[in-house]
Scaffold this motif. Structure first.
Motif, PDB file in Angstrom:
ATOM      1  N   PHE A  21       0.842  -1.193   0.000  1.00  0.00           N
ATOM      2  CA  PHE A  21       0.000   0.000   0.000  1.00  0.00           C
ATOM      3  C   PHE A  21       0.881   1.249   0.000  1.00  0.00           C
ATOM      4  O   PHE A  21       2.007   1.232   0.488  1.00  0.00           O
ATOM      5  CB  PHE A  21      -0.908   0.014   1.232  1.00  0.00           C
ATOM      6  N   ARG A  22       0.346   2.335  -0.535  1.00  0.00           N
ATOM      7  CA  ARG A  22       1.072   3.598  -0.603  1.00  0.00           C
ATOM      8  C   ARG A  22       0.429   4.626   0.319  1.00  0.00           C
ATOM      9  O   ARG A  22      -0.790   4.790   0.315  1.00  0.00           O
ATOM     10  CB  ARG A  22       1.082   4.123  -2.040  1.00  0.00           C
ATOM     11  N   PHE A  23       1.273   5.331   1.057  1.00  0.00           N
ATOM     12  CA  PHE A  23       0.795   6.342   1.997  1.00  0.00           C
ATOM     13  C   PHE A  23       1.505   7.659   1.728  1.00  0.00           C
ATOM     14  O   PHE A  23       2.724   7.705   1.552  1.00  0.00           O
ATOM     15  CB  PHE A  23       1.071   5.924   3.440  1.00  0.00           C
ATOM     16  N   LYS A  62       5.052   1.967   1.110  1.00  0.00           N
ATOM     17  CA  LYS A  62       5.708   3.119   0.511  1.00  0.00           C
ATOM     18  C   LYS A  62       5.150   4.379   1.179  1.00  0.00           C
ATOM     19  O   LYS A  62       3.938   4.584   1.201  1.00  0.00           O
ATOM     20  CB  LYS A  62       5.453   3.165  -0.991  1.00  0.00           C
ATOM     21  N   ILE A  63       6.052   5.207   1.708  1.00  0.00           N
ATOM     22  CA  ILE A  63       5.617   6.385   2.461  1.00  0.00           C
ATOM     23  C   ILE A  63       6.287   7.639   1.903  1.00  0.00           C
ATOM     24  O   ILE A  63       7.504   7.673   1.712  1.00  0.00           O
ATOM     25  CB  ILE A  63       5.966   6.240   3.959  1.00  0.00           C
ATOM     26  N   GLU A  64       5.475   8.659   1.633  1.00  0.00           N
ATOM     27  CA  GLU A  64       5.970   9.961   1.193  1.00  0.00           C
ATOM     28  C   GLU A  64       5.512  11.020   2.175  1.00  0.00           C
ATOM     29  O   GLU A  64       4.471  10.891   2.817  1.00  0.00           O
ATOM     30  CB  GLU A  64       5.439  10.309  -0.194  1.00  0.00           C
ATOM     31  N   TYR A  65       6.290  12.086   2.296  1.00  0.00           N
ATOM     32  CA  TYR A  65       5.966  13.190   3.193  1.00  0.00           C
ATOM     33  C   TYR A  65       5.857  14.485   2.388  1.00  0.00           C
ATOM     34  O   TYR A  65       6.752  14.827   1.614  1.00  0.00           O
ATOM     35  CB  TYR A  65       7.046  13.346   4.269  1.00  0.00           C
ATOM     36  N   MET A  66       4.754  15.192   2.571  1.00  0.00           N
ATOM     37  CA  MET A  66       4.527  16.462   1.863  1.00  0.00           C
ATOM     38  C   MET A  66       3.981  17.472   2.866  1.00  0.00           C
ATOM     39  O   MET A  66       3.354  17.111   3.864  1.00  0.00           O
ATOM     40  CB  MET A  66       3.528  16.271   0.725  1.00  0.00           C
ATOM     41  N   ASP A  67       4.223  18.768   2.572  1.00  0.00           N
ATOM     42  CA  ASP A  67       3.730  19.788   3.496  1.00  0.00           C
ATOM     43  C   ASP A  67       2.561  20.597   2.938  1.00  0.00           C
ATOM     44  O   ASP A  67       1.882  21.310   3.663  1.00  0.00           O
ATOM     45  CB  ASP A  67       4.863  20.728   3.918  1.00  0.00           C
ATOM     46  N   PRO A 110      10.939   3.287  12.445  1.00  0.00           N
ATOM     47  CA  PRO A 110      11.876   3.122  11.322  1.00  0.00           C
ATOM     48  C   PRO A 110      11.555   1.914  10.455  1.00  0.00           C
ATOM     49  O   PRO A 110      11.925   1.864   9.278  1.00  0.00           O
ATOM     50  CB  PRO A 110      13.232   2.948  12.024  1.00  0.00           C
ATOM     51  N   TYR A 111      10.821   0.946  11.028  1.00  0.00           N
ATOM     52  CA  TYR A 111      10.534  -0.305  10.322  1.00  0.00           C
ATOM     53  C   TYR A 111       9.365  -0.201   9.350  1.00  0.00           C
ATOM     54  O   TYR A 111       9.128  -1.100   8.550  1.00  0.00           O
ATOM     55  CB  TYR A 111      10.244  -1.408  11.341  1.00  0.00           C
ATOM     56  N   LEU A 112       8.603   0.892   9.410  1.00  0.00           N
ATOM     57  CA  LEU A 112       7.409   1.001   8.552  1.00  0.00           C
ATOM     58  C   LEU A 112       7.752   0.978   7.066  1.00  0.00           C
ATOM     59  O   LEU A 112       6.953   0.531   6.241  1.00  0.00           O
ATOM     60  CB  LEU A 112       6.628   2.272   8.878  1.00  0.00           C
ATOM     61  N   THR A 113       8.946   1.472   6.716  1.00  0.00           N
ATOM     62  CA  THR A 113       9.337   1.483   5.297  1.00  0.00           C
ATOM     63  C   THR A 113       9.539   0.072   4.748  1.00  0.00           C
ATOM     64  O   THR A 113       9.591  -0.118   3.529  1.00  0.00           O
ATOM     65  CB  THR A 113      10.629   2.298   5.113  1.00  0.00           C
TER      66      THR A 113
END
Length: 545
Positions: free
Chosen positions: A287-289, A314-319, A307-310
């Motif tokens: 899944f993508r987050f 797939k994780i991206e951070y946006m502001d 730290p293990y969630l990756t």
């Protein structure tokens, strides 16, 4: 009739008073001492005790009136004494002699009010350290027994007849205080006779503290006197909220890889991750987050904490969430802000930016005063949140519903799960006396959590909820599909272990939370894989049951 039972004290007083006046009026009329009969007789009845009669001269009506009015006066005096001089005396007497298998709630807050609403037909005693704004609402809801005192004091707890209670909820807003109260309850039960095993639900808001307490002697094991259960509102509320709303979260088209937007890095957002990150599509795509968070410090802390969630998603951070919503197409959007006002404003703002009623937006709410429901009131020309496909997951309500009502379908499946994993001898007989109704609440909750996870896997595999996915012919997972679901089960187990503080090591050591099987599916031994296959076969049987 219900009103009369509720106000029995006033009912008796009024009956005595009316009977006395009627007897007095009749007595004076019989004695022919009044000219205008009814009016004068009523006046003379008021002056009844001023009149001097010889015993032989008193008519029977007046004699009865004297005694009835005397008892009415005595009854009123007793009420005044108990209400003003010894207000708790009558309550203590009633609790001592009429309360068995009742509910005791330690703490006075919004959670208390929800519990009272769920247990409206039960006898309830509420204990609190002080009178606050929720006390008046308790009276409106019909709770008569509200005692103030030191909740961790055994003498005070004894007043609530803890030893004969059926369930206790320890739900103050202080985790440390809740642990102290539970310890005092345990100590009290160990002294003298107890009626039956007391179920004690203890609220712990700090999830990391709850993980530590889960392993303590006080909370891990059920005894003959106490069955303690720790609960965290975000943990339970979000797990069951996601499970019951899974059809609003995952896409109808199972060939599409789910992509989620999470607005706000809060404890609620963490719980969403821990419940969804292990999932795969049937094509084994993760899944993508995308996380929309403007505070870089929160992002940094989140990365350090998990730290293990990756390894799982797939994780991206946006502001800039506004630009995100314009450019991207998400499967669903989670609003996890702590401030409920901001959450509602953000959800409506995102809906307007997208200019479409899809995807679904889910507001994860945990605030006690849930005013946001005003947007769902029908009437007028304004669309409700539901009309806009904006849904509310109230973690507090979900938690209380789970604790109090214990969904019978989840309980049934949890018992099947428990019996499946019980040890058996060569003849197929159980080797231990550990029936489902005798195990601790802690273990029952673990089994129920596994069923909640099955709701996710069932929907991913069949496109239908568990309980509605039954088909004719029966559902059968074989080959790659069966292995994909087994992989998902292993990933769920790994994520649960990581989040509870376990780490990988060459040799298993439960004392130090070391587990040698915290490895990718491909490197597991066939023996270990069989455990996950067995869990999926059990889930398949549940779908077809």
């Amino acid at each position: 009739m219900k009103y009369l039972r509720k106000h029995w004290w006033e009912t008796i007083f009024v009956c005595l008073l009316i009977s006395g006046f009627i007897s007095g009026i009749v007595g004076f009329i019989e004695a022919n001492e009044t000219k205008h009969k009814l009016v004068d007789s009523l006046y003379e009845t008021f002056r009844l005790f001023e009149r001097k009669y010889h015993s032989k001269d008193i008519p029977s009506g007046l004699r009865a009136a004297q005694w009835l009015l005397f008892f009415a006066f005595l009854w009123l005096s007793l009420k005044i004494i108990i209400t003003i001089i010894a207000p708790n005396f009558l309550s203590d007497i009633r609790i001592r002699f009429s309360f068995r298998k009742h509910i005791v709630i330690c703490g006075l807050n919004e959670t208390t009010l929800l519990l009272v609403s769920e247990y409206k037909d039960k006898k309830i005693i509420v204990l609190a350290e002080e009178y606050n704004k929720y006390a008046e609402t308790l009276k409106i809801k019909g709770v008569k027994f509200f005692l103030c005192g030191d909740l961790s004091d055994e003498v005070f707890l004894r007043k609530a007849r803890i030893k004969t209670a059926n369930q206790v909820y320890v739900i103050t807003d202080n985790d440390k205080k809740n642990v102290e109260i539970t310890r005092s309850i345990s100590a009290l039960l160990k002294k003298g006779h107890y009626a039956y095993t007391l179920k004690c639900y203890t609220l712990i808001k700090d999830r990391e503290l709850k993980i530590l307490l889960d392993e303590s002697a006080l909370f891990k094991y059920r005894t003959e006197i106490l069955d303690p259960v720790l609960f965290n509102i975000n943990e339970i509320g979000i797990k069951y909220g996601l499970s019951t709303n899974i059809d609003k979260i995952l896409p109808e088209n199972r060939n599409v890889t789910p992509s989620f937007l999470i607005v706000g890095l809060t404890e609620k957002a963490e719980a969403v991750f821990l419940n969804l990150a292990h999932c795969l599509t049937m094509k084994r795509e993760v899944f993508r987050f995308t996380i929309a968070e403007e505070d870089p410090e929160k992002i940094c802390l989140f990365k350090k904490k998990y730290p293990y969630l990756t390894e799982f998603a797939k994780i991206e951070y946006m502001d800039n969430r506004n630009e995100l919503c314009k450019k991207n197409r998400f499967t669903s959007i989670f609003i996890c802000l702590d401030n409920q006002v901001e959450a509602a404003k953000t959800a409506l703002s995102i809906r307007c930016l997208i200019a479409d009623n899809l995807p679904n937006i889910l507001i994860i709410s945990g605030e006690p005063e849930n005013w946001i429901e005003i947007f769902n009131e029908e009437g007028g020309k304004i669309l409700t949140l539901k009309d806009r496909n904006i849904f509310l997951i109230d973690t507090l309500e979900e938690t209380i519903r789970y604790l109090v009502k214990s969904d019978p379908e989840i309980e049934r499946l949890a018992e099947i799960t428990h019996n499946h994993w019980r040890e058996k001898d060569e003849l197929g007989n159980y080797t231990k006396n550990d029936e489902y109704n005798t195990i601790s609440g802690h273990l029952k909750q673990t089994n129920c959590n596994q069923i909640a996870d099955n709701y996710l896997r069932t929907f991913i595999a069949t496109g239908q909820k568990l309980g509605t996915a039954k088909r004719n012919p029966p559902v059968i997972f074989s080959g790659e599909d069966r292995e994909t679901l087994a992989m998902m089960e292993h990933r769920r187990w790994m994520l649960e272990k990581y989040s509870n503080g376990w780490h990988h090591g060459d040799k298993r050591n439960d004392d130090f939370k070391i587990q040698n099987n915290l490895v990718p599916w491909e490197t597991l031994t066939e023996k270990e894989k069989e455990k996950d296959f067995a869990a999926i076969d059990l889930m398949t049987n549940m779908i077809n049951s």
